[in-house]
Structure formats: structure tokens, C-alpha cells
Scaffold this motif. Structure first.
Motif, PDB file in Angstrom:
ATOM      1  N   ARG A 133      15.578   9.612 -55.010  1.00 40.81           N
ATOM      2  CA  ARG A 133      15.392  10.936 -55.608  1.00 40.81           C
ATOM      3  C   ARG A 133      16.590  11.380 -56.437  1.00 40.81           C
ATOM      4  NH1 ARG A 133      12.563  10.098 -51.238  1.00 40.81           N
ATOM      5  NH2 ARG A 133      10.650  11.258 -50.781  1.00 40.81           N
ATOM      6  N   GLY A 134      17.563  10.492 -56.586  1.00 40.09           N
ATOM      7  CA  GLY A 134      18.748  10.831 -57.356  1.00 40.09           C
ATOM      8  C   GLY A 134      19.724  11.732 -56.625  1.00 40.09           C
ATOM      9  N   PHE A 163      23.482  13.524 -50.292  1.00 38.02           N
ATOM     10  CA  PHE A 163      23.033  13.333 -48.914  1.00 38.02           C
ATOM     11  C   PHE A 163      24.070  12.579 -48.097  1.00 38.02           C
ATOM     12  CE2 PHE A 163      20.758  10.853 -45.642  1.00 38.02           C
ATOM     13  CZ  PHE A 163      20.257  11.911 -44.891  1.00 38.02           C
ATOM     14  N   ALA A 164      24.655  11.535 -48.682  1.00 37.10           N
ATOM     15  CA  ALA A 164      25.668  10.769 -47.962  1.00 37.10           C
ATOM     16  C   ALA A 164      26.861  11.648 -47.601  1.00 37.10           C
ATOM     17  CB  ALA A 164      26.123   9.579 -48.797  1.00 37.10           C
ATOM     18  N   ALA A 203      20.466  17.479 -45.001  1.00 34.74           N
ATOM     19  CA  ALA A 203      19.499  17.173 -46.062  1.00 34.74           C
ATOM     20  C   ALA A 203      19.230  18.396 -46.926  1.00 34.74           C
ATOM     21  CB  ALA A 203      18.206  16.656 -45.444  1.00 34.74           C
ATOM     22  N   ARG A 204      19.075  19.535 -46.292  1.00 35.22           N
ATOM     23  CA  ARG A 204      18.809  20.769 -47.041  1.00 35.22           C
ATOM     24  C   ARG A 204      19.957  21.109 -47.988  1.00 35.22           C
ATOM     25  NH1 ARG A 204      17.567  23.314 -42.993  1.00 35.22           N
ATOM     26  NH2 ARG A 204      19.546  24.346 -42.520  1.00 35.22           N
ATOM     27  N   ARG A 205      21.178  20.945 -47.532  1.00 32.80           N
ATOM     28  CA  ARG A 205      22.335  21.229 -48.386  1.00 32.80           C
ATOM     29  C   ARG A 205      22.425  20.251 -49.548  1.00 32.80           C
ATOM     30  NH1 ARG A 205      24.285  22.222 -43.223  1.00 32.80           N
ATOM     31  NH2 ARG A 205      25.279  20.165 -43.021  1.00 32.80           N
ATOM     32  N   ALA A 206      21.811  19.085 -49.388  1.00 32.55           N
ATOM     33  CA  ALA A 206      21.767  18.100 -50.475  1.00 32.55           C
ATOM     34  C   ALA A 206      20.561  18.300 -51.382  1.00 32.55           C
ATOM     35  CB  ALA A 206      21.751  16.686 -49.896  1.00 32.55           C
ATOM     36  N   GLY A 207      19.769  19.332 -51.089  1.00 26.59           N
ATOM     37  CA  GLY A 207      18.585  19.601 -51.904  1.00 26.59           C
ATOM     38  C   GLY A 207      17.391  18.754 -51.530  1.00 26.59           C
ATOM     39  N   LEU A 208      17.324  18.347 -50.265  1.00 25.44           N
ATOM     40  CA  LEU A 208      16.266  17.453 -49.808  1.00 25.44           C
ATOM     41  C   LEU A 208      15.582  18.023 -48.576  1.00 25.44           C
ATOM     42  CD1 LEU A 208      18.390  14.207 -50.099  1.00 25.44           C
ATOM     43  CD2 LEU A 208      16.383  14.700 -51.509  1.00 25.44           C
ATOM     44  N   ALA A 247      12.150  16.142 -43.283  1.00 25.06           N
ATOM     45  CA  ALA A 247      10.842  15.702 -42.794  1.00 25.06           C
ATOM     46  C   ALA A 247      10.191  14.746 -43.789  1.00 25.06           C
ATOM     47  CB  ALA A 247       9.939  16.904 -42.538  1.00 25.06           C
ATOM     48  N   GLU A 248      10.331  15.047 -45.055  1.00 22.92           N
ATOM     49  CA  GLU A 248       9.773  14.173 -46.093  1.00 22.92           C
ATOM     50  C   GLU A 248      10.479  12.824 -46.097  1.00 22.92           C
ATOM     51  OE1 GLU A 248      10.350  14.182 -50.831  1.00 22.92           O
ATOM     52  OE2 GLU A 248       9.213  15.913 -50.095  1.00 22.92           O
ATOM     53  N   LEU A 249      11.799  12.845 -45.971  1.00 20.79           N
ATOM     54  CA  LEU A 249      12.559  11.598 -45.941  1.00 20.79           C
ATOM     55  C   LEU A 249      12.210  10.770 -44.705  1.00 20.79           C
ATOM     56  CD1 LEU A 249      16.142  12.800 -46.984  1.00 20.79           C
ATOM     57  CD2 LEU A 249      14.382  11.804 -48.446  1.00 20.79           C
TER      58      LEU A 249
END
Length: 215
Positions: free
Chosen positions: A113-114, A119-120, A144-149, A152-154
Motif C-alpha cells: 500500500r506504499g 508501519f515499520a 497501524a492507524r498512526r501509519a494510515g492503515l 484488521a484489513e492487513l
């Protein structure tokens, strides 16, 4: 012109954690895209690696990673739990590994997702910051949320598309070796590898020679 580079990275590597925030800051402040390319750690790729090392290797590495964190002002503590299940006394790697496959597949799904770098960095902070039991509660979801993700989807993708994700992770490892290294963190820019958290300024210097500019 936006430059591009690949960052080969492991969720188990303390030096990867100590580098990722600085690489993320570089990507945010300069006209460069840094693509995260997760790989499985040496504990998975070469389980006997730790047993073959010099007896002083582990104690020195632990001392060094702590002082690097202190030098850069990066929160650092023993991960709770370690992403790899390992007997600290014998250095033997357990056959059952409940964390590292999940984490690495999540990282690759984020990279699709770029947003792998973000995320890392966010996940690395909760894993290596030593302040929380990162594997329970909503810590990873918050990262994940702070990374814009959306975690649950991941997670769904990490399970349903595990084979394809593992193939991509294996391809990352092959690309790292083709670039001329085997360890992480390694940034590869225009085919040139820069291994270690202490090569960030040198990698930036090389990029500046190729036209890197602040945003």
C-alpha cells in the motif's frame, strides 16, 4: 525529480528499529521515496547463525544497541515479547514462531500500500520501545492507524494471501543479496548497498550527489 531507494528491514532487528525512524524522517523532509522491503530475520533464514557466532557477539551487540539508542534519544527496551522465540542461554531458535511470520507478512501488506516505512516505524516503536506488551490489546492496531492503515484489513490479507506475501518477502531477500549484502537494515540506492544504522548519513550524502533536495 523524486529519487527512490529500497530499505531492507526486519521486525526482529534492533538496528533496523534504530534506523527506520531516521529513514522515515529523511523521506518526509527530502524528495525521496524509500520503499520498505521486509525480510525474515537471520533467526529464520539461518537458525544456526547465533550458535556459530563468537561468544562475545551477543553481549557486545546488546551493549552497542543500547548506547546507539541513548546517543540518538530513541526509546529502547527489551521487546515484550521478542518477535523471535529463542532460548537466550543456548541461543537455540524454537520451531514454533507465533510472531515473526505474522509481523513480516503485515509489513509486506503495508508495503503493498506504499506505507511500509510508516508501519515499520510505528510498529517498531511499540515492539522495541519496551514499554508495552505489544502483542496484546490494541497496541499493534494503534501503530497501524498512526501509519494510515487498518490492522484488521492487513490481518485478513496476511492470512488469506500468506503464500503470495511469503513469495514477495523471499523476493526481497533475493534482491538484497543481488544488491551485495545479506543483513539488515540495508538501504539500496541505485544498486549501491548501505548496511547498518550508521550508514544513514553516507546514504544521504550519496543521494545528494544524485540530486537529493529538501522538499
Amino acid at each position: 525529480m523524486t529519487l527512490t531507494a529500497d530499505l531492507f528491514w526486519s521486525f526482529r532487528s534492533p538496528y533496523s528499529y534504530l534506523a527506520v525512524g531516521r529513514y522515515r524522517a529523511l523521506a518526509a523532509s527530502h524528495d525521496v521515496t524509500i520503499n520498505l522491503r521486509p525480510v525474515y530475520p537471520l533467526a529464520i533464514r539461518q537458525p544456526d547463525f547465533f550458535e556459530r557466532n563468537h561468544p562475545n557477539w551477543l553481549s557486545y551487540t546488546m551493549r552497542d544497541m543500547i548506547r546507539v539508542a541513548q546517543f540518538h534519544g530513541i526509546p529502547f527496551g527489551p521487546p515484550r515479547p521478542d518477535p523471535i522465540v529463542q532460548d537466550v542461554r543456548t541461543r537455540a531458535i524454537a520451531e514454533e514462531q507465533p510472531h515473526i511470520y505474522r509481523l513480516t507478512r503485515l509489513g509486506q501488506a503495508a508495503a503493498r500500500r506504499g506505507k511500509g516505512l510508516a508501519f515499520a516505524h510505528e510498529a517498531g516503536q511499540i515492539i522495541w520501545g519496551g514499554a508495552v506488551d505489544w502483542h496484546i490489546g490494541d497496541h499493534l492496531a494503534g501503530a497501524a492507524r498512526r501509519a494510515g492503515l487498518d490492522l484488521a484489513e492487513l490481518e485478513i490479507e496476511a492470512v488469506d494471501d500468506a503464500v503470495a506475501l511469503d513469495n514477495e518477502i523471499a523476493a526481497n531477500q533475493v534482491a538484497l543479496e543481488i544488491a551485495g549484502h545479506w543483513g539488515v537494515p540495508t538501504l539500496v540506492f541505485e544498486g549501491e548497498p548501505f548496511f547498518g544504522q550508521d550508514r544513514i548519513e553516507m546514504a544521504k550524502w550519496r543521494m545528494e550527489q544524485k540530486g537529493l533536495r529538501p522538499c
